[in-house]
Motif scaffolding. Structure first.
Motif, PDB file in Angstrom:
ATOM      1  N   LEU A 117      38.825  36.104  -9.222  1.00  7.52           N
ATOM      2  CA  LEU A 117      38.390  37.223 -10.061  1.00  7.52           C
ATOM      3  C   LEU A 117      36.930  37.058 -10.471  1.00  7.52           C
ATOM      4  CD1 LEU A 117      41.464  37.823 -12.358  1.00  7.52           C
ATOM      5  CD2 LEU A 117      40.262  39.615 -11.155  1.00  7.52           C
ATOM      6  N   PHE A 118      36.491  35.791 -10.634  1.00  9.92           N
ATOM      7  CA  PHE A 118      35.102  35.558 -11.030  1.00  9.92           C
ATOM      8  C   PHE A 118      34.132  36.058  -9.959  1.00  9.92           C
ATOM      9  CE2 PHE A 118      37.005  32.098 -13.692  1.00  9.92           C
ATOM     10  CZ  PHE A 118      36.678  32.675 -14.889  1.00  9.92           C
ATOM     11  N   ALA A 121      33.596  39.549 -10.413  1.00  6.97           N
ATOM     12  CA  ALA A 121      32.715  39.809 -11.555  1.00  6.97           C
ATOM     13  C   ALA A 121      31.257  39.594 -11.165  1.00  6.97           C
ATOM     14  CB  ALA A 121      33.087  38.898 -12.725  1.00  6.97           C
ATOM     15  N   ALA A 122      30.992  38.486 -10.461  1.00  8.37           N
ATOM     16  CA  ALA A 122      29.599  38.142 -10.132  1.00  8.37           C
ATOM     17  C   ALA A 122      28.955  39.216  -9.269  1.00  8.37           C
ATOM     18  CB  ALA A 122      29.554  36.800  -9.409  1.00  8.37           C
ATOM     19  N   GLN A 124      29.254  42.239  -9.357  1.00  5.15           N
ATOM     20  CA  GLN A 124      28.862  43.453 -10.086  1.00  5.15           C
ATOM     21  C   GLN A 124      27.435  43.374 -10.602  1.00  5.15           C
ATOM     22  OE1 GLN A 124      30.950  45.663  -9.466  1.00  5.15           O
ATOM     23  NE2 GLN A 124      32.365  44.106  -8.746  1.00  5.15           N
ATOM     24  N   VAL A 229      47.183  44.167 -16.783  1.00  2.69           N
ATOM     25  CA  VAL A 229      45.833  44.731 -16.705  1.00  2.69           C
ATOM     26  C   VAL A 229      45.727  45.938 -17.638  1.00  2.69           C
ATOM     27  CG1 VAL A 229      44.162  45.869 -15.215  1.00  2.69           C
ATOM     28  CG2 VAL A 229      45.462  43.941 -14.348  1.00  2.69           C
ATOM     29  N   LEU A 232      45.504  44.898 -21.259  1.00  6.10           N
ATOM     30  CA  LEU A 232      44.198  44.321 -21.573  1.00  6.10           C
ATOM     31  C   LEU A 232      43.118  45.400 -21.639  1.00  6.10           C
ATOM     32  CD1 LEU A 232      44.237  41.039 -19.462  1.00  6.10           C
ATOM     33  CD2 LEU A 232      44.471  41.289 -21.930  1.00  6.10           C
ATOM     34  N   VAL A 233      43.184  46.345 -20.700  1.00  5.62           N
ATOM     35  CA  VAL A 233      42.203  47.437 -20.715  1.00  5.62           C
ATOM     36  C   VAL A 233      42.352  48.261 -21.982  1.00  5.62           C
ATOM     37  CG1 VAL A 233      41.581  49.620 -19.632  1.00  5.62           C
ATOM     38  CG2 VAL A 233      41.910  47.615 -18.235  1.00  5.62           C
ATOM     39  N   LEU A 237      38.875  47.578 -23.479  1.00  5.21           N
ATOM     40  CA  LEU A 237      37.885  48.470 -22.885  1.00  5.21           C
ATOM     41  C   LEU A 237      38.513  49.818 -22.539  1.00  5.21           C
ATOM     42  CD1 LEU A 237      34.872  48.119 -22.088  1.00  5.21           C
ATOM     43  CD2 LEU A 237      35.641  47.695 -19.774  1.00  5.21           C
ATOM     44  N   LEU A 244      41.234  52.376 -14.372  1.00  4.56           N
ATOM     45  CA  LEU A 244      42.178  51.275 -14.158  1.00  4.56           C
ATOM     46  C   LEU A 244      43.609  51.692 -14.453  1.00  4.56           C
ATOM     47  CD1 LEU A 244      40.156  48.151 -15.304  1.00  4.56           C
ATOM     48  CD2 LEU A 244      40.996  48.690 -13.027  1.00  4.56           C
ATOM     49  N   ILE A 374      38.543  45.883  -9.506  1.00  2.00           N
ATOM     50  CA  ILE A 374      38.728  45.805 -10.951  1.00  2.00           C
ATOM     51  C   ILE A 374      37.375  45.635 -11.640  1.00  2.00           C
ATOM     52  CG2 ILE A 374      39.793  44.483 -12.835  1.00  2.00           C
ATOM     53  CD1 ILE A 374      42.042  43.778 -10.998  1.00  2.00           C
ATOM     54  N   GLY A 375      36.543  44.738 -11.069  1.00  2.00           N
ATOM     55  CA  GLY A 375      35.227  44.477 -11.652  1.00  2.00           C
ATOM     56  C   GLY A 375      34.370  45.728 -11.722  1.00  2.00           C
ATOM     57  N   VAL A 378      35.630  48.046 -14.367  1.00  2.00           N
ATOM     58  CA  VAL A 378      35.253  47.574 -15.705  1.00  2.00           C
ATOM     59  C   VAL A 378      33.786  47.899 -15.978  1.00  2.00           C
ATOM     60  CG1 VAL A 378      34.906  45.512 -17.124  1.00  2.00           C
ATOM     61  CG2 VAL A 378      36.993  45.759 -15.799  1.00  2.00           C
ATOM     62  N   ALA A 379      32.931  47.644 -14.977  1.00  2.00           N
ATOM     63  CA  ALA A 379      31.505  47.962 -15.130  1.00  2.00           C
ATOM     64  C   ALA A 379      31.318  49.450 -15.392  1.00  2.00           C
ATOM     65  CB  ALA A 379      30.746  47.537 -13.873  1.00  2.00           C
TER      66      ALA A 379
ATOM     67  N   GLY B  15      26.534  44.681 -20.066  1.00  2.00           N
ATOM     68  CA  GLY B  15      27.456  45.014 -18.986  1.00  2.00           C
ATOM     69  C   GLY B  15      28.001  43.780 -18.303  1.00  2.00           C
ATOM     70  N   MET B  16      27.102  42.889 -17.873  1.00  2.00           N
ATOM     71  CA  MET B  16      27.572  41.689 -17.182  1.00  2.00           C
ATOM     72  C   MET B  16      28.414  40.842 -18.132  1.00  2.00           C
ATOM     73  SD  MET B  16      27.008  41.788 -14.090  1.00  2.00           S
ATOM     74  CE  MET B  16      27.428  40.212 -13.400  1.00  2.00           C
ATOM     75  N   VAL B  19      31.857  42.434 -18.289  1.00  2.00           N
ATOM     76  CA  VAL B  19      32.598  42.226 -17.046  1.00  2.00           C
ATOM     77  C   VAL B  19      33.125  40.795 -16.985  1.00  2.00           C
ATOM     78  CG1 VAL B  19      32.395  42.117 -14.537  1.00  2.00           C
ATOM     79  CG2 VAL B  19      31.382  44.022 -15.760  1.00  2.00           C
ATOM     80  N   PHE B  20      32.252  39.820 -17.304  1.00  2.00           N
ATOM     81  CA  PHE B  20      32.695  38.424 -17.209  1.00  2.00           C
ATOM     82  C   PHE B  20      33.749  38.096 -18.244  1.00  2.00           C
ATOM     83  CE2 PHE B  20      29.471  37.260 -14.138  1.00  2.00           C
ATOM     84  CZ  PHE B  20      30.155  36.281 -13.433  1.00  2.00           C
ATOM     85  N   PHE B  22      35.835  40.141 -19.714  1.00  2.00           N
ATOM     86  CA  PHE B  22      37.103  40.804 -19.393  1.00  2.00           C
ATOM     87  C   PHE B  22      37.811  40.095 -18.242  1.00  2.00           C
ATOM     88  CE2 PHE B  22      39.849  43.921 -17.414  1.00  2.00           C
ATOM     89  CZ  PHE B  22      40.494  44.447 -18.514  1.00  2.00           C
ATOM     90  N   LEU B  23      37.063  39.765 -17.195  1.00  2.00           N
ATOM     91  CA  LEU B  23      37.729  39.129 -16.056  1.00  2.00           C
ATOM     92  C   LEU B  23      38.157  37.697 -16.392  1.00  2.00           C
ATOM     93  CD1 LEU B  23      36.070  40.595 -12.867  1.00  2.00           C
ATOM     94  CD2 LEU B  23      37.964  41.393 -14.204  1.00  2.00           C
ATOM     95  N   LEU B  26      41.329  38.079 -18.001  1.00  2.00           N
ATOM     96  CA  LEU B  26      42.309  38.416 -16.973  1.00  2.00           C
ATOM     97  C   LEU B  26      42.739  37.169 -16.194  1.00  2.00           C
ATOM     98  CD1 LEU B  26      43.639  41.016 -16.159  1.00  2.00           C
ATOM     99  CD2 LEU B  26      41.898  41.350 -14.426  1.00  2.00           C
ATOM    100  N   VAL B  27      41.776  36.277 -15.896  1.00  2.00           N
ATOM    101  CA  VAL B  27      42.126  35.039 -15.183  1.00  2.00           C
ATOM    102  C   VAL B  27      43.092  34.222 -16.032  1.00  2.00           C
ATOM    103  CG1 VAL B  27      41.234  32.829 -14.367  1.00  2.00           C
ATOM    104  CG2 VAL B  27      39.986  34.914 -13.863  1.00  2.00           C
TER     105      VAL B  27
END
Lengths: 388, 76
Positions: A117-118, A121-122, A124, A229, A232-233, A237, A244, A374-375, A378-379, B15-16, B19-20, B22-23, B26-27
């Motif tokens: 998942l990271f 994220a990266a 994005q 998910v 959490l959303v 967010l 989502l 997902i990333g 979210v963005a 934003g970043m 995103v980080f 939230f994810l 999630l992890v």
């Protein structure tokens, strides 16, 4: 004879402006790319045709309906006007597509290795880096982008068609045509754009890394994941909840296994119907005054930059994770974090096989790939809540 | 630095960051969920393939039985 003059005066040729002619040619180019080059034909063919239809002079495909003072309909609007305002201005079509995508997505590889998942994220960073690029261009006086325009352009880097259209329709409807065309064209070009960046940022030894086999994921985990998910959303967010939420709904229909008919409709029949109208409606935004300007050029350049930056940050994040993680991680799967499902994952697999013909990375790359969806959603939520 | 650019950077960081965060949540959530499920329900076995086809044949055999019964009654 007078009648003939009137008829000739109303003919397409007599009324065709240079702008409309150029846009019709652009529509034909899109059709060529779709039919001959197989560039995302499912989208570019309807978009190209929509662009031609909307630029036929006098056809009124995008005419607004006219109401008399007492409220009765005097002249009905054009088809494309209705399709656009019902489907895209409202945000309905991208969300229905997202439901279908959810119904087609298998979260198994990601659940087996949640760390990926990271990577989603990266990657994005491509979105937000491009926003900086866009506002920098306007502060230099080259373009005229507001922050909302910049955000809508940046989302191209999410490499996710419906997300791009959803955000652009809310933040910068004028730029929607150019943004959608850029997003889908670059998605088709992912196999050309990504590999050079992936090779430049990794060593041969890194590209040869084999990853440990993924564990089997139970049905229960797959059913609970979309619900988790969603919760959490909802908690953190809510602005990402439309995207989502529909995505999770589609996924739950698939994974629950009890509504196969609905899941089948969401990912096939409904998805196809919506795709036809989505394409036509996007094409209807390709009118000369909205498309033939220097901003479109800026959008095309920035969109490409968004894909490149997202690919690079995904690969760099994977390198970092490989250094810190106990189990080896091949940096090539990082590029799949941009989403563009499943093309980006296939590219990771292909570049991996070039260096070690026994190393199949496809399933490992599917994890970051769906994480990228997902990333980017979210963005998109962040952008909409910040600027909406 | 123009105001627009400053706003762009604050959007980048926010934003970043979101995103980080939230994810990451999630992890953590996913890992916990998988652990809990695997502890209480045991390790999953590979999903049986072709489950759907099995159901379809069941339906068909039922249909065949009904058809046969109908024929037995009305056939003569």
């Amino acid at each position: 004879m007078d009648k003939l003059t009137v008829l000739l005066g109303q003919s397409g040729l007599a009324n065709l402006g240079i702008g409309q002619l150029t846009m019709i040619i652009i529509g034909l180019v899109l059709l060529y790319l779709a039919i001959n080059k197989r560039f995302e034909p499912l989208l570019l063919l309807p978009i190209g045709f929509g662009a031609i239809l909307v630029n036929i002079p006098g056809a009124g495909m995008y005419a607004e309906p006219i109401y008399a003072a007492d409220g009765h309909l005097e002249a009905a609007g054009g088809l494309l006007y209705y399709v656009y305002s019902i489907g895209i201005e409202s945000g309905v079509f991208p969300l229905l597509i997202f439901m279908g995508v959810g119904a087609m997505t298998d979260f198994g590889p990601m659940l087996a290795n949640p760390k990926t998942l990271f990577l989603g994220a990266a990657a994005q960073f491509g979105i937000f880096g491009t926003i900086i690029g866009a506002v920098w261009m306007s502060s230099m006086g080259w373009m005229d982008f507001s922050l909302a325009d910049a955000a809508a352009i940046g989302i191209i880097g999410g490499a996710d068609g419906p997300t791009s259209i959803f955000v652009a329709s809310q933040l910068a409807p004028d730029l929607l045509g150019a943004i959608a065309v850029a997003a889908y064209s670059y998605m088709a070009l992912v196999p050309l754009i990504q590999p050079p960046i992936m090779r430049a940022l990794t060593t041969k030894a890194e590209r040869k890394i084999t990853m440990t086999q993924l564990r089997v994921v139970s049905k229960r985990e797959k059913i609970i994941f979309p619900l988790m998910v969603l919760v959490l959303v909802a908690m953190f967010l809510p602005s990402a909840a439309p995207l989502l939420g529909m995505f999770c709904f589609g996924n739950l229909m698939k994974e629950s296994g009890v509504v196969e008919r609905l899941s089948d409709t969401a990912q096939n029949a409904l998805m196809n119907i919506v795709t036809i109208f989505l394409g036509l409606a996007v094409g209807s935004k390709l009118s000369a005054d909205a498309f033939l300007n220097v901003e479109t050029l800026g959008i095309l350049v920035l969109g490409l930059a968004a894909f490149c930056v997202g690919t690079a940050t995904g690969v760099l994040m994977a390198k970092l994770m490989n250094l810190m993680s106990k189990t080896p991680i091949n940096p090539l799967i990082g590029s799949a974090g941009v989403s563009a499902v499943p093309m980006a994952a296939r590219v990771s697999n292909k570049v991996g096989l070039e260096n070690n013909n026994q190393n199949f990375l496809l399933m490992h790359a599917m994890g970051p790939n769906v994480a990228g969806v997902i990333g980017s959603a979210v963005a998109a939520g962040v952008l909409l809540s910040y600027l909406g | 630095m123009s105001e627009l650019l400053t706003e762009g950077f604050s959007l980048l960081i926010m934003g970043m960051g979101t995103v980080f965060v939230f994810l990451t949540v999630l992890v953590i959530g996913t890992t916990l969920m998988s652990r809990i499920i695997n502890r209480f329900f045991g390790q999953p076995e590979p999903e049986p393939r072709g489950k759907r086809r099995l159901a379809a044949t069941e339906d068909l055999s039922e249909l065949a039985a009904v058809a046969a019964a109908v024929k037995a009654v009305h056939g003569h």
